[in-house]
Design a protein around this motif. Structure first.
Motif, PDB file in Angstrom:
ATOM      1  N   ALA A 484       0.855  -1.194   0.000  1.00 12.36           N
ATOM      2  CA  ALA A 484       0.000   0.000   0.000  1.00 12.36           C
ATOM      3  C   ALA A 484       0.882   1.232   0.000  1.00 12.36           C
ATOM      4  CB  ALA A 484      -0.922   0.012   1.217  1.00 12.36           C
ATOM      5  N   ASN A 485       0.454   2.275  -0.675  1.00  9.33           N
ATOM      6  CA  ASN A 485       1.191   3.531  -0.663  1.00  9.33           C
ATOM      7  C   ASN A 485       0.219   4.699  -0.804  1.00  9.33           C
ATOM      8  OD1 ASN A 485       0.999   2.492  -3.501  1.00  9.33           O
ATOM      9  ND2 ASN A 485       1.748   4.535  -3.941  1.00  9.33           N
ATOM     10  N   ARG A 486       0.568   5.773  -0.113  1.00 12.08           N
ATOM     11  CA  ARG A 486      -0.258   6.985  -0.149  1.00 12.08           C
ATOM     12  C   ARG A 486       0.109   7.795  -1.388  1.00 12.08           C
ATOM     13  NH1 ARG A 486      -1.524  10.490   5.255  1.00 12.08           N
ATOM     14  NH2 ARG A 486      -3.192  11.804   4.385  1.00 12.08           N
ATOM     15  N   GLN A 487      -0.930   8.277  -2.103  1.00 10.11           N
ATOM     16  CA  GLN A 487      -0.732   9.042  -3.321  1.00 10.11           C
ATOM     17  C   GLN A 487      -1.440  10.386  -3.213  1.00 10.11           C
ATOM     18  OE1 GLN A 487      -2.409   6.259  -6.114  1.00 10.11           O
ATOM     19  NE2 GLN A 487      -0.499   5.101  -6.308  1.00 10.11           N
ATOM     20  N   ARG A 488      -1.192  11.244  -4.201  1.00 11.89           N
ATOM     21  CA  ARG A 488      -1.850  12.548  -4.181  1.00 11.89           C
ATOM     22  C   ARG A 488      -3.365  12.418  -4.308  1.00 11.89           C
ATOM     23  NH1 ARG A 488       0.689  16.482  -8.472  1.00 11.89           N
ATOM     24  NH2 ARG A 488       0.292  14.635  -9.762  1.00 11.89           N
ATOM     25  N   ASP A 489      -3.801  11.429  -5.041  1.00 15.46           N
ATOM     26  CA  ASP A 489      -5.247  11.247  -5.219  1.00 15.46           C
ATOM     27  C   ASP A 489      -5.826  10.206  -4.271  1.00 15.46           C
ATOM     28  OD1 ASP A 489      -5.203   8.985  -8.109  1.00 15.46           O
ATOM     29  OD2 ASP A 489      -3.931   9.121  -6.333  1.00 15.46           O
ATOM     30  N   HIS A 542     -17.442   2.728  -1.956  1.00 12.97           N
ATOM     31  CA  HIS A 542     -16.586   3.592  -1.135  1.00 12.97           C
ATOM     32  C   HIS A 542     -16.149   4.848  -1.888  1.00 12.97           C
ATOM     33  CE1 HIS A 542     -16.269  -0.033   1.354  1.00 12.97           C
ATOM     34  NE2 HIS A 542     -15.797   0.734   2.315  1.00 12.97           N
ATOM     35  N   GLY A 543     -16.611   5.031  -3.130  1.00  7.16           N
ATOM     36  CA  GLY A 543     -16.200   6.181  -3.914  1.00  7.16           C
ATOM     37  C   GLY A 543     -14.868   5.999  -4.605  1.00  7.16           C
ATOM     38  N   GLY A 544     -14.384   4.768  -4.687  1.00  5.03           N
ATOM     39  CA  GLY A 544     -13.088   4.499  -5.298  1.00  5.03           C
ATOM     40  C   GLY A 544     -13.223   3.707  -6.589  1.00  5.03           C
ATOM     41  N   ARG A 545     -12.117   3.098  -7.000  1.00  2.00           N
ATOM     42  CA  ARG A 545     -12.094   2.313  -8.237  1.00  2.00           C
ATOM     43  C   ARG A 545     -11.053   1.206  -8.114  1.00  2.00           C
ATOM     44  NH1 ARG A 545      -7.642   3.986 -11.290  1.00  2.00           N
ATOM     45  NH2 ARG A 545      -6.657   5.898 -10.464  1.00  2.00           N
ATOM     46  N   ILE A 546     -11.154   0.219  -9.006  1.00  7.07           N
ATOM     47  CA  ILE A 546     -10.173  -0.865  -9.057  1.00  7.07           C
ATOM     48  C   ILE A 546      -9.457  -0.816 -10.397  1.00  7.07           C
ATOM     49  CG2 ILE A 546     -11.931  -2.513  -9.843  1.00  7.07           C
ATOM     50  CD1 ILE A 546     -10.298  -4.703  -8.455  1.00  7.07           C
ATOM     51  N   PRO A 563     -10.403   7.300  -2.422  1.00  6.33           N
ATOM     52  CA  PRO A 563     -10.292   8.754  -2.582  1.00  6.33           C
ATOM     53  C   PRO A 563      -9.646   9.408  -1.361  1.00  6.33           C
ATOM     54  CG  PRO A 563     -12.554   8.127  -2.075  1.00  6.33           C
ATOM     55  CD  PRO A 563     -11.793   6.854  -2.293  1.00  6.33           C
ATOM     56  N   PRO A 564      -9.128  10.632  -1.501  1.00 10.30           N
ATOM     57  CA  PRO A 564      -8.413  11.305  -0.392  1.00 10.30           C
ATOM     58  C   PRO A 564      -9.272  11.493   0.846  1.00 10.30           C
ATOM     59  CG  PRO A 564      -8.030  12.437  -2.482  1.00 10.30           C
ATOM     60  CD  PRO A 564      -9.080  11.409  -2.748  1.00 10.30           C
ATOM     61  N   ARG A 565     -10.601  11.679   0.689  1.00 10.83           N
ATOM     62  CA  ARG A 565     -11.436  11.929   1.864  1.00 10.83           C
ATOM     63  C   ARG A 565     -11.501  10.739   2.804  1.00 10.83           C
ATOM     64  NH1 ARG A 565     -16.443   9.565   0.865  1.00 10.83           N
ATOM     65  NH2 ARG A 565     -16.815   8.944  -1.312  1.00 10.83           N
ATOM     66  N   ARG A 566     -11.092   9.562   2.351  1.00 11.76           N
ATOM     67  CA  ARG A 566     -11.112   8.377   3.205  1.00 11.76           C
ATOM     68  C   ARG A 566      -9.761   8.087   3.860  1.00 11.76           C
ATOM     69  NH1 ARG A 566     -15.467   5.423   3.443  1.00 11.76           N
ATOM     70  NH2 ARG A 566     -17.194   5.820   1.986  1.00 11.76           N
ATOM     71  N   VAL A 567      -8.758   8.881   3.544  1.00 11.01           N
ATOM     72  CA  VAL A 567      -7.416   8.670   4.090  1.00 11.01           C
ATOM     73  C   VAL A 567      -7.253   9.539   5.334  1.00 11.01           C
ATOM     74  CG1 VAL A 567      -4.961   8.787   3.636  1.00 11.01           C
ATOM     75  CG2 VAL A 567      -6.543   8.138   1.802  1.00 11.01           C
TER      76      VAL A 567
END
Length: 571
Positions: A484-489, A542-546, A563-567
């Motif tokens: 796992a890695n944190r990204q700008r988006d 969850h508002g995301g994508r695969i 999405p960023p709002r869930r991080v």
């Protein structure tokens, strides 16, 4: 005015032959308007009748499934408590041996029963954790069983467990005299288990599912906005219901709180004295019908304006396209009927299969483990084979039910802040046994120190589905990695394997339920090919994508993008 009439009825008053066709056009237009509103009214009330009939049919099936599950859960609980009492009272079995045997009998996957022991000082501990005791002298079951005979059962009010912190339904039994100083045997089942077991029971109707004590105390309710849990029904209501209606059935009930008109299917369970019920809020059901009214009314109004404004043009177009319009309507109706029939069939058949499967899994585990006495290795092997096959079939049934639930829009998020590393590690450990069985190595890469706002159960399901696919389609000696890695988006969680991969021609079909274009999921023994479609539906919820990256014979990397709002930052 006369000129207007001439335009409608003919070129001149004397042209009688010209009047008739135009008059017929006007009359036909009026008939069309009457037909539009007649059909609209018929469809509106037919939908209402169908909505109520479907809800009632689901209620009858749900009441039976709820009763069967509750009876099985309580029987398993009583057997566990009786076994505990017997082992404590025989005077020959050491406490360590008692705990070891009972921990083997507890199945946290099927019925999450937890046994606790209360000593003479009113201190309780859970099996396998004697060093962690808690004072329970203020619990209602302690007072209720103080002067009780050995073996007497008491159903306690719902409380939050002081050992696990979960809200639980508690059964307490007065222990037989024993040399270990145990006075009460306690069995708890988390209410969260009932919520998960019953949330898919009804797909279309607004429902309440609950558990009552036979004295009217409300122990559990799936929707408790008004705080009904802990209240009591009117005195004598359940006794009168049982006397007049029998041990199970369907009854209308008007409550002063939470619901106004409740159609409830109920079933009495005498040991322990409980009542399981599932109810349809008829007020909400009617509201669901009223919410659907604007569309047919708008269509009827629009049709009226079109007929009045373009009478001649509409009739001409109808003459040319009537046959085609009829074919389109029939095709749409057949498609909608087929989709509805598929959804109901999958949901109902899944529930019908899950009930006997749970029994098969439980008893095959007992046989395979030789828990009831020594048997031949051949029978033990047969028992383990039955258990493995049953688990596989139950997994397929659960996937079919999940697709039906997602298709019906019945999936709701229960968001909570989760520790990312802990959640991923738990999922990996769950799949490690399956990976070891295929001689696959599985590892977790560097994980960011952060939290994720997500539904715990649905996130776990997404990770397990991806890991299960990786294990299934990797050859022995392969490797699986979770990173796992944190990204700008937002946040990206990737499951990478060294399996067979996917060709370019097959990628467009990979997320189709029951699709036939994917070689990775085309083998008959691999099930219904629902894992990735379920993952996509859940991540989108969850508002995301695969994202899927793969090449034939070069492995696959499946990435969940949140999405960023869930991080969230680390606690």
């Amino acid at each position: 005015m006369r000129n207007s009439l001439r335009l409608i009825l003919g070129k001149s008053p004397g042209q009688g032959l010209g009047r008739l066709p135009r008059l017929m056009v006007v009359l036909f237009a009026l008939l069309v308007l009457a037909g539009i509103w007649g059909i609209a009214a018929n469809q509106i009330y037919a939908y209402r009748d169908r909505l109520h009939q479907d809800a009632y049919t689901e209620l009858e099936g749900a009441q039976k499934a709820l009763h069967a599950h509750m009876r099985r859960a309580m029987e398993a609980t009583l057997v566990m408590m009786a076994t505990t009492d017997y082992l404590l009272a025989d005077g020959l079995t050491a406490m360590n041996d008692v705990e070891h045997l009972l921990q083997k009998l507890q199945s946290f996957d099927i019925e999450p029963i937890q046994i606790g022991l209360v000593d003479q000082q009113r201190m309780v501990w859970r099996l396998g954790a004697r060093d962690k005791t808690t004072d329970v002298h203020d619990r209602d079951y302690v007072a209720a069983l103080r002067q009780a005979d050995a073996g007497q059962i008491y159903v306690a009010a719902v409380n939050r467990s002081r050992l696990s912190g979960q809200e639980v339904i508690t059964l307490a039994m007065k222990a037989s005299h024993n040399r270990h100083g145990i006075d009460i045997i306690v069995a708890t089942v988390p209410t969260l288990h009932f919520k998960e077991a019953y949330r898919d029971l009804l797909l279309s109707a607004p429902t309440f599912l609950g558990i009552l004590r036979q004295d009217g105390l409300v122990l559990y309710l799936t929707r408790d906005e008004a705080g009904v849990v802990g209240d009591r029904l009117p005195v004598g209501f359940l006794d009168e219901l049982r006397r007049n209606q029998g041990n199970n059935g369907v009854v209308e009930y008007t409550a002063s709180r939470n619901v106004r008109r409740l159609l409830a299917g109920y079933a009495f369970i005498d040991n322990p004295p409980l009542v399981a019920f599932v109810g349809i809020d008829k007020t909400l059901l009617d509201q669901k019908w009223r919410d659907a009214l604007p569309l047919p009314l708008a269509l009827g109004g629009g049709g009226t304006l079109l007929v009045l404004g373009f009478m001649a043009l509409i009739l001409w177009l109808m003459a040319r396209s009537d046959a085609e319009a009829l074919r389109v309507r029939e095709a749409l109706h057949q498609a909608e009927a087929a989709n509805e029939a598929k959804r109901h069939f999958m949901a109902r058949m899944s529930h019908e299969l899950r009930t006997p499967l749970n029994a098969i899994l439980g008893f095959s585990e007992v046989i395979g483990g030789g828990m009831l006495g020594p048997i031949s290795q051949t029978y033990q092997r047969y028992g383990l084979d039955i258990h493995r096959s049953g688990e596989h079939l139950l997994s397929l049934v659960n996937q079919v039910l999940e697709i039906a639930r997602l298709d019906a829009g019945a999936a709701l998020l229960q968001d909570a802040p989760l520790t990312l590393s802990e959640t991923i590690s738990q999922a990996v450990e769950t799949m490690r046994h399956a990976a070891d069985a295929k001689h696959l190595s599985i590892s977790v890469g560097t994980l960011p120190d952060m939290r994720l706002q997500a539904d715990p159960l649905l996130l776990r399901q997404m990770l397990l589905n991806l890991l299960s696919n990786a294990v299934k389609y990797s050859e022995p000696g392969g490797h699986i990695e979770v990173a796992a890695n944190r990204q700008r988006d937002g946040l990206a969680i990737t499951v990478r394997d060294t399996g067979c991969g996917i060709s370019e021609d097959e990628k467009p079909h990979i997320f189709e339920p029951f699709g036939h274009g994917n070689a990775m999921v085309a083998r008959p023994q691999d099930g219904f090919r629902l894992g990735l479609p379920i993952v996509r539906a859940l991540i989108e919820l969850h508002g995301g994508r695969i994202e899927l990256q793969s090449a034939l014979r070069q492995g696959t990397a499946a990435t969940l993008h949140f999405p960023p709002r869930r991080v969230l930052d680390a606690a």
